[in-house]
Each structure stands twice: as structure tokens, then as C-alpha cells.
Enzyme design. Structure first.
Site, PDB file in Angstrom:
ATOM      1  N   THR A  94       0.858  -1.191   0.000  1.00 15.91           N
ATOM      2  CA  THR A  94       0.000   0.000   0.000  1.00 15.91           C
ATOM      3  C   THR A  94       0.890   1.236   0.000  1.00 15.91           C
ATOM      4  O   THR A  94       1.579   1.515   0.987  1.00 15.91           O
ATOM      5  CB  THR A  94      -0.912   0.029   1.247  1.00 15.91           C
ATOM      6  OG1 THR A  94      -1.663  -1.176   1.312  1.00 15.91           O
ATOM      7  CG2 THR A  94      -1.855   1.222   1.184  1.00 15.91           C
ATOM      8  N   LYS A 169      -7.091   1.874  -2.940  1.00 17.36           N
ATOM      9  CA  LYS A 169      -6.709   1.262  -1.659  1.00 17.36           C
ATOM     10  C   LYS A 169      -6.703   2.306  -0.533  1.00 17.36           C
ATOM     11  O   LYS A 169      -7.145   2.047   0.586  1.00 17.36           O
ATOM     12  CB  LYS A 169      -5.324   0.604  -1.821  1.00 17.36           C
ATOM     13  CG  LYS A 169      -4.720   0.069  -0.556  1.00 17.36           C
ATOM     14  CD  LYS A 169      -5.554  -1.032   0.065  1.00 17.36           C
ATOM     15  CE  LYS A 169      -4.990  -1.450   1.430  1.00 17.36           C
ATOM     16  NZ  LYS A 169      -5.935  -2.229   2.208  1.00 17.36           N
ATOM     17  N   LYS A 237       0.021   5.270   8.347  1.00 14.93           N
ATOM     18  CA  LYS A 237       0.625   5.636   7.046  1.00 14.93           C
ATOM     19  C   LYS A 237      -0.478   5.778   5.982  1.00 14.93           C
ATOM     20  O   LYS A 237      -0.476   6.728   5.195  1.00 14.93           O
ATOM     21  CB  LYS A 237       1.634   4.531   6.674  1.00 14.93           C
ATOM     22  CG  LYS A 237       2.215   4.553   5.283  1.00 14.93           C
ATOM     23  CD  LYS A 237       1.678   3.471   4.346  1.00 14.93           C
ATOM     24  CE  LYS A 237       1.714   2.066   4.821  1.00 14.93           C
ATOM     25  NZ  LYS A 237       1.148   1.085   3.906  1.00 14.93           N
TER      26      LYS A 237
HETATM   27  N1  LIG Z   1      -1.298  -6.504   7.528  1.00 18.35           N
HETATM   28  C1  LIG Z   1      -2.418  -6.210   6.861  1.00 18.35           C
HETATM   29  O1  LIG Z   1      -3.539  -6.494   7.334  1.00 18.35           O
HETATM   30  C2  LIG Z   1      -2.375  -5.544   5.527  1.00 18.35           C
HETATM   31  C3  LIG Z   1      -1.281  -4.850   5.087  1.00 18.35           C
HETATM   32  N2  LIG Z   1      -1.309  -4.237   3.857  1.00 18.35           N
HETATM   33  C4  LIG Z   1      -0.146  -3.514   3.363  1.00 18.35           C
HETATM   34  O2  LIG Z   1       0.784  -4.491   2.938  1.00 18.35           O
HETATM   35  C5  LIG Z   1       2.123  -4.046   3.180  1.00 18.35           C
HETATM   36  C6  LIG Z   1       2.836  -5.045   4.076  1.00 18.35           C
HETATM   37  O3  LIG Z   1       2.115  -5.139   5.283  1.00 18.35           O
HETATM   38  P1  LIG Z   1       2.509  -6.181   6.438  1.00 18.35           P
HETATM   39  O4  LIG Z   1       2.946  -7.466   5.841  1.00 18.35           O
HETATM   40  O5  LIG Z   1       1.397  -6.160   7.389  1.00 18.35           O
HETATM   41  O6  LIG Z   1       3.758  -5.421   7.078  1.00 18.35           O
HETATM   42  P2  LIG Z   1       4.955  -5.966   7.964  1.00 18.35           P
HETATM   43  O7  LIG Z   1       5.387  -4.803   8.769  1.00 18.35           O
HETATM   44  O8  LIG Z   1       4.588  -7.224   8.649  1.00 18.35           O
HETATM   45  O9  LIG Z   1       6.086  -6.314   6.873  1.00 18.35           O
HETATM   46  C7  LIG Z   1       6.744  -5.291   6.184  1.00 18.35           C
HETATM   47  C8  LIG Z   1       7.715  -5.871   5.196  1.00 18.35           C
HETATM   48  O10 LIG Z   1       8.418  -4.791   4.551  1.00 18.35           O
HETATM   49  C9  LIG Z   1       9.829  -5.016   4.689  1.00 18.35           C
HETATM   50  N3  LIG Z   1      10.554  -3.756   4.719  1.00 18.35           N
HETATM   51  C10 LIG Z   1      10.330  -2.687   5.519  1.00 18.35           C
HETATM   52  N4  LIG Z   1      11.194  -1.698   5.235  1.00 18.35           N
HETATM   53  C11 LIG Z   1      12.000  -2.156   4.246  1.00 18.35           C
HETATM   54  C12 LIG Z   1      13.073  -1.586   3.504  1.00 18.35           C
HETATM   55  N5  LIG Z   1      13.498  -0.342   3.729  1.00 18.35           N
HETATM   56  N6  LIG Z   1      13.657  -2.346   2.564  1.00 18.35           N
HETATM   57  C13 LIG Z   1      13.226  -3.595   2.309  1.00 18.35           C
HETATM   58  N7  LIG Z   1      12.195  -4.193   2.958  1.00 18.35           N
HETATM   59  C14 LIG Z   1      11.593  -3.466   3.921  1.00 18.35           C
HETATM   60  C15 LIG Z   1       9.972  -5.794   5.976  1.00 18.35           C
HETATM   61  O11 LIG Z   1      11.235  -6.430   6.025  1.00 18.35           O
HETATM   62  P3  LIG Z   1      11.901  -6.844   7.440  1.00 18.35           P
HETATM   63  O12 LIG Z   1      11.308  -8.180   7.777  1.00 18.35           O
HETATM   64  O13 LIG Z   1      13.351  -6.898   7.165  1.00 18.35           O
HETATM   65  O14 LIG Z   1      11.527  -5.779   8.429  1.00 18.35           O
HETATM   66  C16 LIG Z   1       8.801  -6.760   5.821  1.00 18.35           C
HETATM   67  O15 LIG Z   1       9.111  -7.790   4.928  1.00 18.35           O
HETATM   68  C17 LIG Z   1       1.980  -2.647   3.775  1.00 18.35           C
HETATM   69  O16 LIG Z   1       2.060  -1.710   2.742  1.00 18.35           O
HETATM   70  C18 LIG Z   1       0.576  -2.650   4.376  1.00 18.35           C
HETATM   71  O17 LIG Z   1       0.032  -1.359   4.473  1.00 18.35           O
HETATM   72  C19 LIG Z   1      -2.384  -4.342   3.020  1.00 18.35           C
HETATM   73  C20 LIG Z   1      -3.477  -5.045   3.395  1.00 18.35           C
HETATM   74  C21 LIG Z   1      -3.576  -5.673   4.692  1.00 18.35           C
HETATM   75  O1  LIG Z   2      -4.905  -2.691   4.714  1.00 22.04           O
HETATM   76  C1  LIG Z   2      -5.496  -3.336   5.548  1.00 22.04           C
HETATM   77  C2  LIG Z   2      -6.685  -4.107   5.292  1.00 22.04           C
HETATM   78  O2  LIG Z   2      -7.235  -4.716   6.244  1.00 22.04           O
HETATM   79  O3  LIG Z   2      -7.118  -4.144   4.127  1.00 22.04           O
END
Ligand SMILES: NC(=O)C1=CN([C@@H]2O[C@H](COP(=O)(O)OP(=O)(O)OC[C@H]3O[C@@H](n4cnc5c(N)ncnc54)[C@H](OP(=O)(O)O)[C@@H]3O)[C@@H](O)[C@H]2O)C=CC1
Ligand SMILES: O=CC(=O)O
Length: 284
Positions: A94, A169, A237
């Protein structure tokens, strides 16, 4: 066909395991490489860098925390751009439209194809392959990715130009974050005014504003249980990026602005890594 997968957080882990369970070959990379181990147990291969994954796979999916992570994985040394010629890149993170367009233009300039495809739905829908996919960009890449999207999600939308998926989104999550705050205030108001908040959940569920989020989050919020499905820092965010979209389009959003302040307060209290429903604690 081998699919690349970058980013194994809450969502990426569930999505990549799902692809493996459905017979896809998957090569994964995560900034913290040790997080690849669990996915390897499900049959994945590991790429040492984003570039190595892209080189090996016809198309690569990314699921990263925010705009700065999405940009870094593409533009930094050993990043996606280095090997993207003739390949496809699908960013499901996102982010705002500006970030997505910047990535798209760089990939196209290097001879690759780009699709943005953020998802609606959280940890459980990701585990169950029940996400809603909001894709936009390269139509042929969308069609090529549909067999994977059919595993990851229950419905895929193709919304047009790069940026339209990101905007959709952000609008959805702006509504969700605002609703979460109204819900949280309602639970607190019920409790403080002497009502049983559990009964409030039953009443809400029987009326016109019954919804999956109240049903799922209500009981755990009453128990102060905030294990992260959707981390609060990511919801904040999304509010921030949605408000910026409102600025650009001169749309007044007083409700979303207030909700954003509540999520910021929650972050300032150290609740950013908990579930977004932990915003409830700001009212205590
Ligand atoms: N959780 C949810 O319910 C939902 C989330 N989203 C979106 O999906 C995305 C991921 O969410 P989610 O899985 O929950 O987040 P997490 O915080 O669990 O995971 C984030 C991921 O991004 C990586 N990351 C962060 N910073 C960097 C960087 N500078 N360089 C490379 N990799 C990086 C992390 O790596 P590392 O392990 O090394 O920290 C990790 O793999 C977000 O944009 C979120 O808004 C969308 C729908 C639902
Ligand atoms: O981005 C979060 C979700 O629940 O969708």
C-alpha cells in the site's frame, strides 16, 4: 512458472505460503533474510537480493511496508531495476500514487512491465486466499498474473492507469481507519456510561451498520488483545497518504483527519507495532 516474492512480513509470508501450497514455484527475498527460512520449509527457494530474484523469475511480486521500502527495493544497489529488462514487477504494497508512478516509469524505462496491485483484507484473508486485489497498470501482466491472483484473492479488479489501484486502496483504508475510531469511541462510551459493551456488539451486529471489522475486532478489543494482523503504524501511514490525496483534490476530510490524529497518538504511546485496533487504548 517461477514467481519471485519480495517482503515476507505478515502479509507476504501468508501470500507466498499460499502460492506454494497451490503448486507455484516461488523464490523469496526479505530484507531480514532469516525470515525466508520458514517459507523455505514450505518449498520456496531464496534469492540473495531483489535483483537475484527478478533475474530468476518471469515476474516478481513485492509486499513491502511503505513508500520508502517500495522505492528502496527497486532503486537501491542490487535492486529490482538491475534485472527488470523483459520481466514483470507487481507491487502489492500500500503506497501513494506518486510512489507507484515513479516505480512504474523507472521499470518501463528499463524495458520491464509494471502492475500495481494493493490488496484489501488482512492477515486471515491473506492466509485463506480471500484478499481483494486492486490492480492497475500493464494489462497483459495483469492477465498473466491472474492464476496467482486467483490463489491470493477472492476477487481481482483491474482499475486502469498506474495510480488508480493505489488511490482506491487509500480511499478504502481511510474509511476503515475512520470507522475504527468511531467504533472505539462507541465501545468506550458504552463502558463509561454503565452499559455492557458486549451487548453493544450484539446490537450493532443486528443493525444496518453490522460489518466484518466490528465482528472480528470487537471481542478482542474488549479483552485489550491487540496481536497485530494489520499493524497500527501501517494504518496511520494509509491515513496520512489518504489525507495527502484529499489535499491534492481539495476534498475536506475532517473525520479522517481526526482519526489520523488518534493513530498518531497511539504511535506516540508506543502502540505502532500492535494491531490498528489498539487505537482504542488512546481513549483510556
Ligand atoms: N497486515 C495487513 O492487514 C495488511 C497490510 N497491507 C499492506 O501491505 C504491506 C505489508 O504489510 P505487512 O505485511 O502487514 O507489514 P509488515 O510490517 O509485517 O512487513 C513489512 C515488510 O516490509 C519489509 N521492509 C520494511 N522496510 C524495508 C526496507 N526499507 N527495505 C526492504 N524491505 C523493507 C519488511 O522487512 P523486514 O522483515 O526486514 O523488516 C517486511 O518484509 C503494507 O504496505 C501494508 O500497508 C495491506 C493489506 C492488509
Ligand atoms: O490494509 C489493511 C486491510 O485490512 O485491508
Amino acid at each position: 512458472m517461477e514467481i519471485g516474492f519480495l517482503g515476507l512480513g505478515i502479509m507476504g509470508k501468508a501470500m507466498s505460503i499460499n502460492l506454494l501450497k497451490h503448486g507455484f514455484k516461488v523464490t523469496v527475498w526479505n530484507r531480514t533474510l532469516s525470515k525466508c527460512d520458514e517459507i523455505v520449509e514450505h518449498g520456496a527457494s531464496v534469492g540473495e537480493t531483489p535483483a537475484a530474484v527478478v533475474k530468476k523469475c518471469k515476474y516478481t511480486i513485492a509486499m513491502l511496508s511503505d513508500p520508502s521500502a517500495a522505492l528502496s527495493v527497486v532503486f537501491d544497489k542490487d535492486g529490482v531495476l538491475e534485472q527488470i529488462k523483459g520481466k514483470g514487477y507487481i507491487d502489492m504494497s500500500t503506497v501513494d500514487a506518486e510512489t507507484s508512478i515513479k516505480i512504474s516509469e523507472a521499470i518501463k524505462a528499463k524495458g520491464g512491465d509494471f502492475l500495481e496491485a494493493p490488496v484489501s483484507g488482512s492477515k486471515k484473508p491473506a492466509e485463506d486466499g480471500q484478499l481483494v486485489i486492486l490492480a492497475a497498470g500493464h494489462k497483459a501482466l495483469y492477465e498473466e498474473a491472474l492464476p496467482a491472483f486467483d490463489v491470493i484473492g477472492k476477487k481481482s479488479f483491474f482499475l486502469g492507469e498506474v495510480g488508480d489501484g493505489a488511490k482506491m486502496k487509500l480511499v478504502v483504508n481511510m474509511v476503515m481507519g475512520s470507522m475504527m475510531n468511531a467504533f472505539s469511541e462507541g465501545l468506550t462510551l458504552a463502558e463509561k456510561s454503565g452499559l455492557n459493551p458486549g451487548t453493544l456488539l450484539d446490537v450493532l451486529d443486528l443493525g444496518a451498520i453490522s460489518n466484518g471489522m466490528f465482528k472480528l475486532k470487537g471481542p478482542s478489543m474488549l479483552k485489550k488483545s491487540y496481536a497485530p494482523a494489520f499493524p497500527l503504524k501501517h494504518q496511520q501511514k494509509d491515513m496520512r497518504l489518504a489525507l495527502a490525496l484529499g489535499d491534492e483534490n481539495a476534498v475536506p476530510m475532517p473525520v479522517a483527519a481526526a482519526a489520523n490524529e488518534a493513530f498518531k497518538k497511539a504511535r506516540s504511546l508506543g502502540l505502532g507495532d500492535l494491531d490498528f485496533s489498539a487505537v482504542h487504548e488512546t481513549l483510556k
